[in-house]
Scaffold this motif. Structure first.
Motif, PDB file in Angstrom:
ATOM      1  N   ALA A  89       0.828  -1.206   0.000  1.00  0.00           N
ATOM      2  CA  ALA A  89       0.000   0.000   0.000  1.00  0.00           C
ATOM      3  C   ALA A  89       0.865   1.259   0.000  1.00  0.00           C
ATOM      4  CB  ALA A  89      -0.924  -0.008   1.212  1.00  0.00           C
ATOM      5  N   GLN A  90       2.014   1.215   0.666  1.00  0.00           N
ATOM      6  CA  GLN A  90       2.909   2.365   0.666  1.00  0.00           C
ATOM      7  C   GLN A  90       3.476   2.620  -0.730  1.00  0.00           C
ATOM      8  OE1 GLN A  90       5.920   2.292   3.739  1.00  0.00           O
ATOM      9  NE2 GLN A  90       4.506   1.508   5.261  1.00  0.00           N
ATOM     10  N   VAL A  91       3.860   1.542  -1.432  1.00  0.00           N
ATOM     11  CA  VAL A  91       4.348   1.690  -2.810  1.00  0.00           C
ATOM     12  C   VAL A  91       3.259   2.287  -3.690  1.00  0.00           C
ATOM     13  CG1 VAL A  91       5.163   0.451  -4.853  1.00  0.00           C
ATOM     14  CG2 VAL A  91       6.003  -0.198  -2.590  1.00  0.00           C
ATOM     15  N   TYR A  92       2.055   1.757  -3.572  1.00  0.00           N
ATOM     16  CA  TYR A  92       0.920   2.256  -4.351  1.00  0.00           C
ATOM     17  C   TYR A  92       0.676   3.742  -4.073  1.00  0.00           C
ATOM     18  CZ  TYR A  92      -3.988   3.055  -5.557  1.00  0.00           C
ATOM     19  OH  TYR A  92      -5.145   3.576  -6.056  1.00  0.00           O
ATOM     20  N   SER A  93       0.708   4.123  -2.799  1.00  0.00           N
ATOM     21  CA  SER A  93       0.442   5.501  -2.417  1.00  0.00           C
ATOM     22  C   SER A  93       1.479   6.460  -3.001  1.00  0.00           C
ATOM     23  CB  SER A  93       0.405   5.622  -0.889  1.00  0.00           C
ATOM     24  OG  SER A  93       0.188   6.963  -0.488  1.00  0.00           O
ATOM     25  N   LYS A  94       2.764   6.068  -2.966  1.00  0.00           N
ATOM     26  CA  LYS A  94       3.823   6.930  -3.491  1.00  0.00           C
ATOM     27  C   LYS A  94       3.690   7.098  -4.997  1.00  0.00           C
ATOM     28  CE  LYS A  94       8.014   6.332  -1.823  1.00  0.00           C
ATOM     29  NZ  LYS A  94       8.308   7.545  -1.058  1.00  0.00           N
ATOM     30  N   VAL A  95       3.421   5.990  -5.697  1.00  0.00           N
ATOM     31  CA  VAL A  95       3.277   6.065  -7.151  1.00  0.00           C
ATOM     32  C   VAL A  95       2.033   6.867  -7.523  1.00  0.00           C
ATOM     33  CG1 VAL A  95       2.896   4.715  -9.245  1.00  0.00           C
ATOM     34  CG2 VAL A  95       4.516   3.911  -7.527  1.00  0.00           C
ATOM     35  N   ARG A  96       0.948   6.624  -6.810  1.00  0.00           N
ATOM     36  CA  ARG A  96      -0.315   7.325  -7.084  1.00  0.00           C
ATOM     37  C   ARG A  96      -0.149   8.832  -6.898  1.00  0.00           C
ATOM     38  NH1 ARG A  96      -4.561   8.381  -9.576  1.00  0.00           N
ATOM     39  NH2 ARG A  96      -6.434   8.930  -8.455  1.00  0.00           N
ATOM     40  N   GLN A 115      13.239   2.441 -13.853  1.00  0.00           N
ATOM     41  CA  GLN A 115      14.065   2.959 -12.758  1.00  0.00           C
ATOM     42  C   GLN A 115      13.200   3.610 -11.691  1.00  0.00           C
ATOM     43  OE1 GLN A 115      16.703   5.338 -15.361  1.00  0.00           O
ATOM     44  NE2 GLN A 115      18.427   4.296 -14.398  1.00  0.00           N
ATOM     45  N   MET A 116      12.173   4.361 -12.109  1.00  0.00           N
ATOM     46  CA  MET A 116      11.276   4.989 -11.135  1.00  0.00           C
ATOM     47  C   MET A 116      10.535   3.944 -10.314  1.00  0.00           C
ATOM     48  SD  MET A 116       9.573   8.338 -12.945  1.00  0.00           S
ATOM     49  CE  MET A 116       9.434   7.766 -14.625  1.00  0.00           C
ATOM     50  N   MET A 117      10.083   2.871 -10.979  1.00  0.00           N
ATOM     51  CA  MET A 117       9.359   1.833 -10.267  1.00  0.00           C
ATOM     52  C   MET A 117      10.271   1.105  -9.277  1.00  0.00           C
ATOM     53  SD  MET A 117       7.567  -1.634 -11.644  1.00  0.00           S
ATOM     54  CE  MET A 117       9.180  -2.395 -11.682  1.00  0.00           C
ATOM     55  N   LEU A 118      11.469   0.734  -9.718  1.00  0.00           N
ATOM     56  CA  LEU A 118      12.404   0.057  -8.828  1.00  0.00           C
ATOM     57  C   LEU A 118      12.795   0.939  -7.653  1.00  0.00           C
ATOM     58  CD1 LEU A 118      14.787  -1.762 -11.356  1.00  0.00           C
ATOM     59  CD2 LEU A 118      13.140  -2.804  -9.805  1.00  0.00           C
ATOM     60  N   ALA A 119      12.921   2.241  -7.898  1.00  0.00           N
ATOM     61  CA  ALA A 119      13.259   3.163  -6.816  1.00  0.00           C
ATOM     62  C   ALA A 119      12.180   3.160  -5.743  1.00  0.00           C
ATOM     63  CB  ALA A 119      13.468   4.573  -7.366  1.00  0.00           C
ATOM     64  N   TYR A 182       4.587  -8.476  -5.021  1.00  0.00           N
ATOM     65  CA  TYR A 182       3.404  -7.645  -4.790  1.00  0.00           C
ATOM     66  C   TYR A 182       3.701  -6.156  -4.948  1.00  0.00           C
ATOM     67  CZ  TYR A 182      -0.095 -11.066  -3.420  1.00  0.00           C
ATOM     68  OH  TYR A 182      -1.026 -12.062  -3.434  1.00  0.00           O
ATOM     69  N   ALA A 183       4.899  -5.712  -4.543  1.00  0.00           N
ATOM     70  CA  ALA A 183       5.229  -4.291  -4.682  1.00  0.00           C
ATOM     71  C   ALA A 183       5.248  -3.877  -6.144  1.00  0.00           C
ATOM     72  CB  ALA A 183       6.583  -4.003  -4.031  1.00  0.00           C
ATOM     73  N   ALA A 184       5.758  -4.753  -7.022  1.00  0.00           N
ATOM     74  CA  ALA A 184       5.759  -4.447  -8.446  1.00  0.00           C
ATOM     75  C   ALA A 184       4.330  -4.308  -8.973  1.00  0.00           C
ATOM     76  CB  ALA A 184       6.506  -5.535  -9.214  1.00  0.00           C
ATOM     77  N   LEU A 185       3.439  -5.192  -8.519  1.00  0.00           N
ATOM     78  CA  LEU A 185       2.040  -5.117  -8.967  1.00  0.00           C
ATOM     79  C   LEU A 185       1.345  -3.875  -8.412  1.00  0.00           C
ATOM     80  CD1 LEU A 185       0.903  -8.848  -8.689  1.00  0.00           C
ATOM     81  CD2 LEU A 185       1.790  -7.624 -10.677  1.00  0.00           C
ATOM     82  N   ALA A 191       0.299   3.345 -11.232  1.00  0.00           N
ATOM     83  CA  ALA A 191       0.680   4.109 -12.422  1.00  0.00           C
ATOM     84  C   ALA A 191      -0.272   3.898 -13.580  1.00  0.00           C
ATOM     85  CB  ALA A 191       2.088   3.710 -12.862  1.00  0.00           C
ATOM     86  N   MET A 192      -1.163   2.907 -13.489  1.00  0.00           N
ATOM     87  CA  MET A 192      -1.984   2.533 -14.637  1.00  0.00           C
ATOM     88  C   MET A 192      -2.923   3.654 -15.075  1.00  0.00           C
ATOM     89  SD  MET A 192      -3.239  -0.918 -15.992  1.00  0.00           S
ATOM     90  CE  MET A 192      -2.404  -1.825 -14.833  1.00  0.00           C
TER      91      MET A 192
END
Length: 301
Positions: A89-96, A115-119, A182-185, A191-192
């Protein structure tokens, strides 16, 4: 190659330091253990004075047939699932947040989407490790105070049991593999699209998958059959089930090794798949993606 690595390091460092310096990080880090302890104390107090709660506890948790390793495996599987849900959820929140604020479009002129996603994935993992470090320090300090005051008779021989260290190794391996998958998904879902309704739909689907894996792992505690073995090789349910089976000793070690290899292979595929979606969707604003679009993204380099 060196330039890409340096850019990735800079992105990770920026994301990490931004969160570490925020007040919310430190409030959450020190407040979470207090709230958990307080919640447990309140529930314990209420349960001690409630016949209904005691009857429910005895009906649901009074299985005398479970061994100590099985109980430990079930609890660790549940905790691992909660960690995956929280960090994802933290990864999703940052990307969103970056998607809505159009920051990703600016970064896309300098670095690639992968690179942005891996970061994001790595920085959230480092932040989580930092929180775990402080929690362990607090737990250790509390344990030392309790031992000094009560001087309990501690069975130190358990520290010489190799199963303790083998179980810790499996916990770390499946936590890392499950988190990367899961973090990648979660990053791809964030980002979708920039529409809240669609993003929440993707988010809910992943959340339900994690909740389902937790319940299947609880079932697998004392049911090793064809269904649970198949689920242990499916990446959406594998992390919690594999940890439960490994700690409980329900499957041979060679099976656990195969499960771990399969999970990391799917995690690598998730990174590749999500990286393509992440890169392709950066500059698209307000578009509703169809399955055809996603398949097109997957064919891109």
């Amino acid at each position: 190659m060196n330039r890409e690595i340096n850019q990735l390091k800079l992105l990770i460092k920026t994301d990490y330091l931004t969160d570490i310096k925020s007040k919310s990080f430190w409030i959450g880090t020190f407040l979470a253990p207090v709230l958990i302890i307080a919640f447990g104390a309140v529930i314990g107090f209420l349960a001690s004075d409630s016949d209904a709660m005691q009857e429910v506890a005895s009906a649901t948790g009074g299985n005398k047939d479970l061994t100590g390793p099985q109980v430990a495996g079930m609890l660790v599987g549940m905790i691992l699932t909660m960690f995956l849900m929280m960090f994802g959820a933290q990864v999703y929140s940052k990307v969103r947040k970056e998607k809505v604020n159009r920051i990703m479009e600016v970064l896309a002129t300098c670095v690639t989407g992968r690179q942005m996603m891996l970061a994001k994935v790595i920085s959230v993992a480092l932040i989580g490790l930092t929180q775990l470090f402080f929690w362990m320090v607090l737990i250790l300090a509390g344990a030392i105070v309790i031992m000094v005051l009560t001087q309990p008779d501690i069975p130190w021989e358990y520290l010489r049991d190799p199963r303790l260290y083998l179980g810790t190794m499996w916990c770390i391996l499946f936590l890392v593999g499950g988190y990367v998958f899961y973090a990648a998904l979660y990053a791809a879902c964030g980002a979708m699209t920039d529409k809240d309704s669609e993003n929440q739909g993707y988010m809910s689907a992943l959340t339900f998958m994690l909740l389902g894996s937790m319940y299947v792992s609880m079932y697998a505690t004392d049911h090793v059959n064809t269904f649970t073995m198949i689920c242990s090789f499916i990446p959406f349910t594998a992390p919690s089930i594999c940890v439960t089976n490994a700690l409980a000793g329900s499957v041979p070690v060679w099976v656990t090794i195969l499960e771990c290899i399969a999970l990391y292979a799917f995690a690598w595929l998730a990174i590749s798949f999500s990286g393509k979606i992440y890169t392709s969707s950066i500059l698209m604003k307000g578009k509703k993606f169809s399955p055809k679009d996603i398949l097109l993204f997957m064919r891109m380099k």
